[in-house]
Design a protein around this motif. Sequence first.
Motif, PDB file in Angstrom:
ATOM      1  N   ILE A 197     -10.685  43.431   7.989  1.00  9.58           N
ATOM      2  CA  ILE A 197     -11.869  43.323   8.842  1.00  9.58           C
ATOM      3  C   ILE A 197     -11.745  44.206  10.071  1.00  9.58           C
ATOM      4  CG2 ILE A 197     -13.178  41.748  10.320  1.00  9.58           C
ATOM      5  CD1 ILE A 197     -12.648  39.582   8.194  1.00  9.58           C
ATOM      6  N   THR A 198     -10.600  44.163  10.764  1.00 11.63           N
ATOM      7  CA  THR A 198     -10.474  44.955  11.989  1.00 11.63           C
ATOM      8  C   THR A 198     -10.424  46.451  11.696  1.00 11.63           C
ATOM      9  OG1 THR A 198      -8.073  44.601  11.988  1.00 11.63           O
ATOM     10  CG2 THR A 198      -9.388  43.167  13.397  1.00 11.63           C
ATOM     11  N   PHE A 199      -9.755  46.848  10.618  1.00 12.78           N
ATOM     12  CA  PHE A 199      -9.693  48.269  10.271  1.00 12.78           C
ATOM     13  C   PHE A 199     -11.084  48.790   9.920  1.00 12.78           C
ATOM     14  CE2 PHE A 199      -8.924  51.913   7.512  1.00 12.78           C
ATOM     15  CZ  PHE A 199      -7.994  52.619   8.259  1.00 12.78           C
ATOM     16  N   THR A 200     -11.802  48.036   9.125  1.00  8.53           N
ATOM     17  CA  THR A 200     -13.144  48.454   8.721  1.00  8.53           C
ATOM     18  C   THR A 200     -14.098  48.451   9.905  1.00  8.53           C
ATOM     19  OG1 THR A 200     -12.741  47.628   6.494  1.00  8.53           O
ATOM     20  CG2 THR A 200     -15.031  47.949   7.135  1.00  8.53           C
ATOM     21  N   THR A 205      -9.017  49.846  15.138  1.00  6.90           N
ATOM     22  CA  THR A 205      -8.212  50.450  14.082  1.00  6.90           C
ATOM     23  C   THR A 205      -6.725  50.316  14.400  1.00  6.90           C
ATOM     24  OG1 THR A 205      -9.983  52.020  13.597  1.00  6.90           O
ATOM     25  CG2 THR A 205      -7.800  52.572  12.785  1.00  6.90           C
ATOM     26  N   LEU A 206      -6.353  50.578  15.639  1.00 10.73           N
ATOM     27  CA  LEU A 206      -4.945  50.462  16.010  1.00 10.73           C
ATOM     28  C   LEU A 206      -4.478  49.003  16.024  1.00 10.73           C
ATOM     29  CD1 LEU A 206      -4.724  53.159  18.823  1.00 10.73           C
ATOM     30  CD2 LEU A 206      -3.922  53.323  16.461  1.00 10.73           C
ATOM     31  N   LEU A 207      -5.329  48.088  16.479  1.00 10.40           N
ATOM     32  CA  LEU A 207      -4.964  46.668  16.475  1.00 10.40           C
ATOM     33  C   LEU A 207      -4.819  46.127  15.057  1.00 10.40           C
ATOM     34  CD1 LEU A 207      -7.092  45.174  19.388  1.00 10.40           C
ATOM     35  CD2 LEU A 207      -4.618  45.531  19.323  1.00 10.40           C
ATOM     36  N   SER A 208      -5.514  46.734  14.130  1.00  8.83           N
ATOM     37  CA  SER A 208      -5.399  46.271  12.749  1.00  8.83           C
ATOM     38  C   SER A 208      -3.986  46.479  12.204  1.00  8.83           C
ATOM     39  CB  SER A 208      -6.425  46.975  11.858  1.00  8.83           C
ATOM     40  OG  SER A 208      -6.081  48.331  11.674  1.00  8.83           O
ATOM     41  N   MET A 209      -3.272  47.477  12.724  1.00  7.87           N
ATOM     42  CA  MET A 209      -1.906  47.721  12.268  1.00  7.87           C
ATOM     43  C   MET A 209      -0.977  46.582  12.678  1.00  7.87           C
ATOM     44  SD  MET A 209      -2.360  50.370  10.642  1.00  7.87           S
ATOM     45  CE  MET A 209      -3.692  51.519  10.511  1.00  7.87           C
ATOM     46  N   ILE A 210      -1.317  45.911  13.778  1.00  8.39           N
ATOM     47  CA  ILE A 210      -0.493  44.794  14.242  1.00  8.39           C
ATOM     48  C   ILE A 210      -0.617  43.605  13.297  1.00  8.39           C
ATOM     49  CG2 ILE A 210      -0.194  43.119  16.123  1.00  8.39           C
ATOM     50  CD1 ILE A 210      -1.089  45.330  18.038  1.00  8.39           C
ATOM     51  N   PHE A 236     -16.487  54.721  20.597  1.00  8.05           N
ATOM     52  CA  PHE A 236     -15.366  55.377  19.937  1.00  8.05           C
ATOM     53  C   PHE A 236     -14.046  54.726  20.328  1.00  8.05           C
ATOM     54  CE2 PHE A 236     -12.158  58.717  19.417  1.00  8.05           C
ATOM     55  CZ  PHE A 236     -12.346  59.001  18.081  1.00  8.05           C
ATOM     56  N   VAL A 237     -13.871  54.424  21.606  1.00 10.68           N
ATOM     57  CA  VAL A 237     -12.638  53.781  22.061  1.00 10.68           C
ATOM     58  C   VAL A 237     -12.524  52.375  21.466  1.00 10.68           C
ATOM     59  CG1 VAL A 237     -11.465  52.854  24.111  1.00 10.68           C
ATOM     60  CG2 VAL A 237     -12.383  55.170  24.140  1.00 10.68           C
ATOM     61  N   ALA A 238     -13.636  51.649  21.390  1.00  4.82           N
ATOM     62  CA  ALA A 238     -13.613  50.321  20.762  1.00  4.82           C
ATOM     63  C   ALA A 238     -13.220  50.439  19.288  1.00  4.82           C
ATOM     64  CB  ALA A 238     -14.967  49.644  20.904  1.00  4.82           C
ATOM     65  N   GLY A 239     -13.750  51.432  18.594  1.00  7.43           N
ATOM     66  CA  GLY A 239     -13.398  51.641  17.193  1.00  7.43           C
ATOM     67  C   GLY A 239     -11.945  52.021  17.018  1.00  7.43           C
ATOM     68  N   LEU A 240     -11.468  52.905  17.873  1.00  8.85           N
ATOM     69  CA  LEU A 240     -10.062  53.316  17.809  1.00  8.85           C
ATOM     70  C   LEU A 240      -9.149  52.138  18.130  1.00  8.85           C
ATOM     71  CD1 LEU A 240      -8.313  55.803  17.310  1.00  8.85           C
ATOM     72  CD2 LEU A 240      -8.400  56.254  19.756  1.00  8.85           C
ATOM     73  N   THR A 241      -9.535  51.318  19.097  1.00  7.46           N
ATOM     74  CA  THR A 241      -8.755  50.129  19.450  1.00  7.46           C
ATOM     75  C   THR A 241      -8.693  49.152  18.280  1.00  7.46           C
ATOM     76  OG1 THR A 241      -9.395  50.379  21.771  1.00  7.46           O
ATOM     77  CG2 THR A 241      -8.539  48.233  21.098  1.00  7.46           C
TER      78      THR A 241
END
Length: 178
Positions: A82-85, A67-72, A60-65
């Motif tokens: 790719i990172t968001f998905t 998702t948040l990194l995709s905003m960058i 879950f933390v890897a997925g949340l990370t």
Amino acid sequence: MEKMHKAFEKVKLVVGMDVEEDEQRAPAMEEGNSFAFMDEFNRNCTLSTKQRLHGFVICFVAGLTCTLLSMIVFLNPIKFGITFTLGNLLSLGSTAFLIGPKRQLTMMLDPVRIYATAIFLASIIIALLCALYAHNKLLTLLAIILEFGALIWYSLSYIPFARSMVSKIFYSCFDTDF
């Protein structure tokens, strides 16, 4: 009594406990049960409760990370999509540690949430296609918004009466009758 024993065996299988093998069960699995592979997979995945919680938290933390990194990296639609998905898929897959992959799949294909699951999976495919093939920032953004909305709608299907409540709230907010 036999039905109760079988039900208890299934519960043990879902939570990852060891199940003793019967000679009667093996032929039943080979007869073409659609979840025979998943039963075998669950039987081989015997994790303790602590290991399941650790797997859930890590995934879950890897997925949340992700998702948040995709905003960058939003300005690069390929990396963003790719990172968001990947983040959404990791977050979704994290619950398989808690309830088991067979039950996760069964719950996803439950008639209550089959449409939400289909829309969510389709939106993942659309987002990846927009990011990888179209290279269009606007289309990728729209696909990610669709994916995020589908994820929320899918998640609400696990909370009793949540989707009907959200539908009523949106209806009352956007009702045009005066």
